[in-house]
Motif scaffolding. Structure first.
Motif, short mmCIF file in Angstrom:
data_model
loop_
_atom_site.label_atom_id
_atom_site.label_comp_id
_atom_site.label_asym_id
_atom_site.label_seq_id
_atom_site.Cartn_x
_atom_site.Cartn_y
_atom_site.Cartn_z
N ALA A 61 12.57 107.18 72.50
CA ALA A 61 12.51 107.66 71.10
C ALA A 61 11.23 107.17 70.44
CB ALA A 61 13.71 107.14 70.32
N ALA A 62 10.74 106.04 70.90
CA ALA A 62 9.51 105.48 70.32
C ALA A 62 8.81 104.61 71.36
CB ALA A 62 9.86 104.63 69.10
N LEU A 63 7.50 104.62 71.30
CA LEU A 63 6.70 103.77 72.19
C LEU A 63 5.79 102.91 71.34
CD1 LEU A 63 5.06 105.81 75.11
CD2 LEU A 63 6.78 104.02 75.25
N LEU A 64 5.63 101.65 71.72
CA LEU A 64 4.62 100.81 71.08
C LEU A 64 3.56 100.47 72.12
CD1 LEU A 64 6.80 98.21 69.09
CD2 LEU A 64 5.66 100.24 68.19
N LEU A 65 2.31 100.73 71.78
CA LEU A 65 1.19 100.29 72.63
C LEU A 65 0.64 99.04 71.97
CD1 LEU A 65 -0.97 100.87 74.90
CD2 LEU A 65 -2.31 101.91 73.08
N ILE A 66 0.68 97.93 72.70
CA ILE A 66 0.31 96.65 72.09
C ILE A 66 -0.78 95.99 72.95
CG2 ILE A 66 1.20 94.43 71.24
CD1 ILE A 66 4.05 95.75 71.52
N GLU A 67 -1.83 95.49 72.29
CA GLU A 67 -2.88 94.77 73.03
C GLU A 67 -3.11 93.42 72.38
OE1 GLU A 67 -5.81 98.12 74.98
OE2 GLU A 67 -6.35 97.24 73.06
N THR A 68 -3.25 92.40 73.22
CA THR A 68 -3.69 91.10 72.72
C THR A 68 -5.07 90.84 73.30
OG1 THR A 68 -2.74 89.92 74.61
CG2 THR A 68 -1.33 90.23 72.69
N ASP A 69 -5.89 90.06 72.62
CA ASP A 69 -7.18 89.71 73.20
C ASP A 69 -7.60 88.33 72.71
OD1 ASP A 69 -8.11 90.09 70.65
OD2 ASP A 69 -9.63 91.57 71.17
N GLY A 70 -8.65 87.79 73.34
CA GLY A 70 -9.14 86.45 72.97
C GLY A 70 -9.35 85.65 74.24
N HIS A 71 -9.19 84.34 74.13
CA HIS A 71 -9.28 83.49 75.34
C HIS A 71 -8.21 83.99 76.32
CE1 HIS A 71 -8.76 80.08 77.98
NE2 HIS A 71 -9.95 79.66 77.57
N PRO A 72 -8.54 84.11 77.62
CA PRO A 72 -7.58 84.71 78.56
C PRO A 72 -6.21 84.05 78.51
CG PRO A 72 -9.72 84.41 79.62
CD PRO A 72 -9.84 83.80 78.25
N ALA A 85 -4.79 82.48 75.98
CA ALA A 85 -4.13 82.80 74.72
C ALA A 85 -3.64 84.25 74.73
CB ALA A 85 -5.09 82.58 73.55
N ALA A 86 -4.48 85.16 75.26
CA ALA A 86 -4.08 86.58 75.30
C ALA A 86 -2.84 86.75 76.18
CB ALA A 86 -5.24 87.43 75.83
N THR A 87 -2.79 85.99 77.29
CA THR A 87 -1.63 86.11 78.19
C THR A 87 -0.38 85.50 77.53
OG1 THR A 87 -3.15 85.91 80.03
CG2 THR A 87 -0.83 85.57 80.54
N GLU A 88 -0.57 84.37 76.87
CA GLU A 88 0.59 83.72 76.24
C GLU A 88 1.16 84.61 75.13
OE1 GLU A 88 -0.17 79.66 74.90
OE2 GLU A 88 1.42 79.94 73.41
N GLU A 89 0.27 85.19 74.33
CA GLU A 89 0.75 86.07 73.25
C GLU A 89 1.44 87.29 73.82
OE1 GLU A 89 -2.51 86.99 70.61
OE2 GLU A 89 -2.11 85.19 69.42
N ALA A 90 0.88 87.84 74.91
CA ALA A 90 1.50 89.03 75.53
C ALA A 90 2.90 88.70 76.01
CB ALA A 90 0.63 89.54 76.67
N GLN A 91 3.07 87.49 76.58
CA GLN A 91 4.41 87.10 77.07
C GLN A 91 5.39 87.00 75.91
OE1 GLN A 91 5.35 86.96 80.36
NE2 GLN A 91 7.32 86.99 79.27
N LYS A 92 4.92 86.37 74.80
CA LYS A 92 5.81 86.23 73.63
C LYS A 92 6.20 87.62 73.10
CE LYS A 92 4.26 81.81 71.76
NZ LYS A 92 3.31 81.23 70.82
N ILE A 93 5.22 88.52 73.07
CA ILE A 93 5.50 89.88 72.57
C ILE A 93 6.49 90.59 73.49
CG2 ILE A 93 4.46 92.17 72.23
CD1 ILE A 93 1.93 90.70 71.24
N GLU A 94 6.29 90.41 74.79
CA GLU A 94 7.22 91.04 75.75
C GLU A 94 8.65 90.54 75.51
OE1 GLU A 94 5.61 91.13 79.73
OE2 GLU A 94 7.57 91.65 80.56
N ASP A 95 8.77 89.23 75.30
CA ASP A 95 10.10 88.65 75.05
C ASP A 95 10.70 89.22 73.76
OD1 ASP A 95 9.67 87.17 77.30
OD2 ASP A 95 9.17 85.30 76.24
N LEU A 96 9.86 89.33 72.72
CA LEU A 96 10.36 89.86 71.44
C LEU A 96 10.80 91.32 71.59
CD1 LEU A 96 7.76 88.31 68.97
CD2 LEU A 96 10.25 88.00 68.89
N CYS A 97 10.03 92.08 72.38
CA CYS A 97 10.40 93.49 72.60
C CYS A 97 11.78 93.57 73.25
CB CYS A 97 9.37 94.19 73.49
SG CYS A 97 7.81 94.48 72.67
N HIS A 98 11.97 92.76 74.31
CA HIS A 98 13.27 92.79 75.00
C HIS A 98 14.39 92.34 74.05
CE1 HIS A 98 11.94 94.07 78.86
NE2 HIS A 98 11.11 93.06 79.03
N ALA A 99 14.08 91.32 73.26
CA ALA A 99 15.12 90.79 72.36
C ALA A 99 15.50 91.79 71.27
CB ALA A 99 14.63 89.49 71.72
#
Ligand SMILES: Cc1cc2nc3c(=O)[nH]c(=O)nc-3n(C[C@H](O)[C@H](O)[C@H](O)COP(=O)(O)OP(=O)(O)OC[C@H]3O[C@@H](n4cnc5c(N)ncnc54)[C@H](O)[C@@H]3O)c2cc1C
Length: 475
Positions: free
Chosen positions: A276-287, A289-303
Motif C-alpha cells: 500500500a505504501a513504500l518508503l525509500l530511506i537513505e542514511t549517509d555520513g561516516h560509514p 554511523a550510516a550503518t548504525e542509523e540504517a539498522q535502527k530505521i530497519e528495526d523501527l520499520c519492523h516495529a
C-alpha cells in the motif's frame, strides 16, 4: 512576399549573432511549453545568449519596445514559470553552462546559470566534494532554474534546499544593471539580504547569470533501504517514529500503491507491487554511523508494521532504487495524456491525514490521483492523471485541486513546497499569505522592475500603473 520584419526583431537581429536568435515558428513552438500540464503560449522570439553582455543588450531592446522578457533554463518547471507571456522575448540560459571555478580551499563552486544540476553534482563529486540539492529533474534542470524556484530534492530532509547552498550570485536587473548579491564569506551581514530575496523569485526580479555555490565534504558512507507497508497509516507512523528517535535520514521518500505499480511497470527494479505504501530511506555520513542509523530505521520499520525491508547490497542497487523513485513522475505521465503534479506541503504530523483526505477528494470528484513525495519534508505530490481535452473532467480536476490546496492550508500547510507559484498557483497565493503580505510582494516587484518587464503575470498580477512608462535603455 515574406512578412515584414518588426522593428523589435530588426533590433534583435542587429545586436545578436544569428545563432543566438530564433524567430521561426517551428523553433518558437518548442519554447511555448514547460513541464506544466495544459499551459502554452508562443513567444515572439527566443534569445540564446552566450554572454551577460548579450542579455543586457536584449533587455535594452525589450525596454525600448516595451516587450516582456521571460527567462528560461531547461523548461522543466512545474508551475508555468517559464511559459512565455503573450508577445514576449524568451531568454534561455542553456548555452551559458560553464563551470567557472572550483575552489577546494574554500569549498565553493562558481558556475554559469545554465549549468545542468547533475554536472554540478559530478564536478563536486570528482573533487571528493558534495553538492546536495537533487531535484528529481537534476539531469536536465539548470542551476539558474533551481535558484529561481529554490528547488528542493530527495536529500532535502537532512541537507535543505538550493537556498542553503547559494553563497552569492550575479544578476542582471530589469534596467540592465549587473549586481553581485551575497558574498564569498561564510558569514556576511552587510545590508539587506538581497541574495535570499532573489532566490525563489521565479524570474520576476532579475536574470541570474552566475552562481557561487557552497560545497560539503562527500559523505563516506551511505545505506539505502526500501520498506513496504500494507497500510499508509503505518508508513506515516514509522516516519514520525524515525524522526522522534532523533534520526535524520538524508532521504525519506514515499510512494503510494498506484505510483509503486506504475513505477515498477516502467523500471522493473522489483518493487513490491502489492504494497500500500513504500518508503525509500537513505542514511549517509561516516560509514559506521550510516550503518548504525540504517539498522535502527530497519528495526523501527519492523516495529511499526513494515511487511518487508530491503537493504541495497551495493551502490549499484542503491542507485537503482533511487532512480525508481526519481522516475515516479515520468512513469505516471505514461498513463494518461495529461499529468498534473501538485506540490502541497504540510507539517509532518499532518501527513497521514492529508494523504487520507487526498484519497477522499479523488473519490468525491471522481478523478484519478496517485500520490508520492518527500515524506520527510511533509512535501506531497498528489498527481492527477487526466486528459486536458476532456473539458468536463477538467472541471472536476479543478475542483479537486482547489480542495487539495484548501486541505493543505487547513492543516497550516503551504500551496507549494518547491515548484513555485508561477502561473499555476497564483490564484491561491493570497489565501495563504493574506492581503498585506501579498501587497508587500507586489511592492518589492515594483521597486525593482517598475515597468513589469520581467516575467509579468507570474506569482501575481500587478494592477496597472498610473504612470506606466518605459525609459530608454540605461546603458
Ligand atoms: C520529472 C521532474 C521532476 C522534478 N523534480 C523536482 C524536485 O524534486 N524538486 C523541485 O524543486 N523541483 C522539481 N521539478 C521542477 C523543476 O525541475 C524545477 O523547478 C527546476 O528548478 C527548474 O529548472 P529549469 O532549469 O528547468 O527552469 P525553468 O523551468 O526553465 O524555469 C523555472 C523558473 O525559473 C526562472 N528562471 C530560469 N532560469 C533563470 C535564471 N537564470 N534567472 C532568473 N530566473 C530564471 C524561470 O523564469 C521560471 O520562472 C521537477 C520537474 C520534473 C519535470
Amino acid at each position: 512576399m515574406p512578412p515584414a520584419v518588426s522593428p523589435l526583431l530588426q533590433d534583435l537581429q542587429a545586436e545578436l549573432p544569428a545563432a543566438c536568435l530564433l524567430t521561426d515558428r517551428a523553433d518558437l513552438i518548442t519554447y511555448a511549453y514547460d513541464g506544466t500540464a495544459a499551459m502554452r503560449q508562443l513567444p515572439l522570439a527566443v534569445v540564446l545568449p552566450l554572454t551577460a553582455d548579450q542579455i543586457q543588450a536584449t533587455l535594452g531592446i525589450a525596454r525600448k519596445h516595451r516587450t516582456p522578457v521571460v527567462t528560461r533554463g531547461s523548461g522543466t518547471g512545474l508551475s508555468g514559470g517559464s511559459i512565455p507571456v503573450a508577445n514576449s522575448i524568451v531568454i534561455t540560459l542553456v548555452r551559458m553552462d560553464r563551470i567557472l571555478e572550483l575552489d577546494t580551499r574554500n569549498l565553493t563552486l562558481l558556475v554559469e546559470a545554465g549549468a545542468i544540476t547533475q554536472k554540478i553534482y559530478e564536478a563536486a563529486d570528482a573533487a571528493g566534494l558534495f553538492y546536495p540539492p537533487d531535484p528529481g529533474s537534476m539531469k536536465i534542470s539548470t542551476i539558474g532554474g533551481n535558484v529561481a524556484e529554490n528547488s528542493g530534492g530527495l536529500r532535502g530532509l537532512k541537507y535543505g534546499v538550493t537556498r542553503d547552498y547559494v553563497m552569492g550570485m550575479e544578476v542582471i536587473l530589469a534596467d540592465g544593471k549587473r549586481c553581485w548579491l551575497g558574498s564569498r564569506c561564510v558569514k556576511d551581514v552587510a545590508g539587506y539580504n538581497l541574495r535570499d530575496l532573489f532566490i525563489g523569485s521565479e524570474g520576476t526580479l532579475g536574470i541570474v547569470t552566475q552562481v557561487l555555490l557552497k560545497l560539503l565534504p562527500k559523505p563516506a558512507g551511505r545505506q539505502t533501504l526500501l520498506a513496504s507497508f500494507t497500510s499508509m497509516e503505518d508508513a506515516a507512523e514509522t516516519v514520525s517514529q524515525i524522526i522522534a528517535a532523533r534520526i535524520v535520514p538524508c532521504t525519506l521518500e514515499f510512494l503510494d500503491r498506484k505510483t509503486i505499480q506504475c513505477v515498477e511497470n516502467f523500471t522493473r527494479v522489483g518493487l513490491p507491487v502489492d504494497a500500500a505504501a513504500l518508503l525509500l530511506i537513505e542514511t549517509d555520513g561516516h560509514p559506521a554511523a550510516a550503518t548504525e542509523e540504517a539498522q535502527k530505521i530497519e528495526d523501527l520499520c519492523h516495529a511499526h508494521g513494515a511487511s518487508s525491508v530491503r537493504r541495497a547490497r551495493d551502490s549499484a542497487e542503491a542507485v537503482q532504487l533511487a532512480t525508481a523513485r526519481r522516475s515516479a513522475f515520468s512513469a505516471l505521465a505514461r498513463l494518461k495524456p495529461t499529468t498534473i503534479l501538485e506540490d502541497v506541503t504540510v507539517p509532518r504530523s499532518e501527513l497521514a491525514g492529508m494523504i487520507r483526505e487526498v484519497a477522499l477528494i479523488a473519490e468525491r470528484w471522481n478523478v484519478e490521483i496517485a500520490t508520492f513525495g518527500h515524506f520527510g519534508d511533509g512535501n506531497l505530490h498528489p498527481t492527477i492523471l487526466t486528459n486536458e481535452r476532456d473539458l468536463e473532467e477538467m472541471k472536476r480536476v479543478e475542483h479537486a485541486i482547489d480542495a487539495i490546496v484548501e486541505a493543505a492550508l487547513a492543516r497550516k500547510g503551504t500551496i507549494t513546497g518547491e515548484h513555485g507559484v508561477g502561473l499555476a498557483k497564483k490564484q491561491f497565493l493570497r489565501r495563504q499569505i493574506g492581503d498585506s503580505s501579498h501587497q508587500l510582494l507586489t511592492l518589492v516587484k515594483r521597486s525593482l522592475d517598475p515597468d513589469n518587464l520581467l516575467n509579468p503575470g507570474k506569482i501575481f498580477d500587478l494592477p496597472p500603473f498610473a504612470d506606466h512608462h518605459v525609459d530608454a535603455p540605461a546603458h
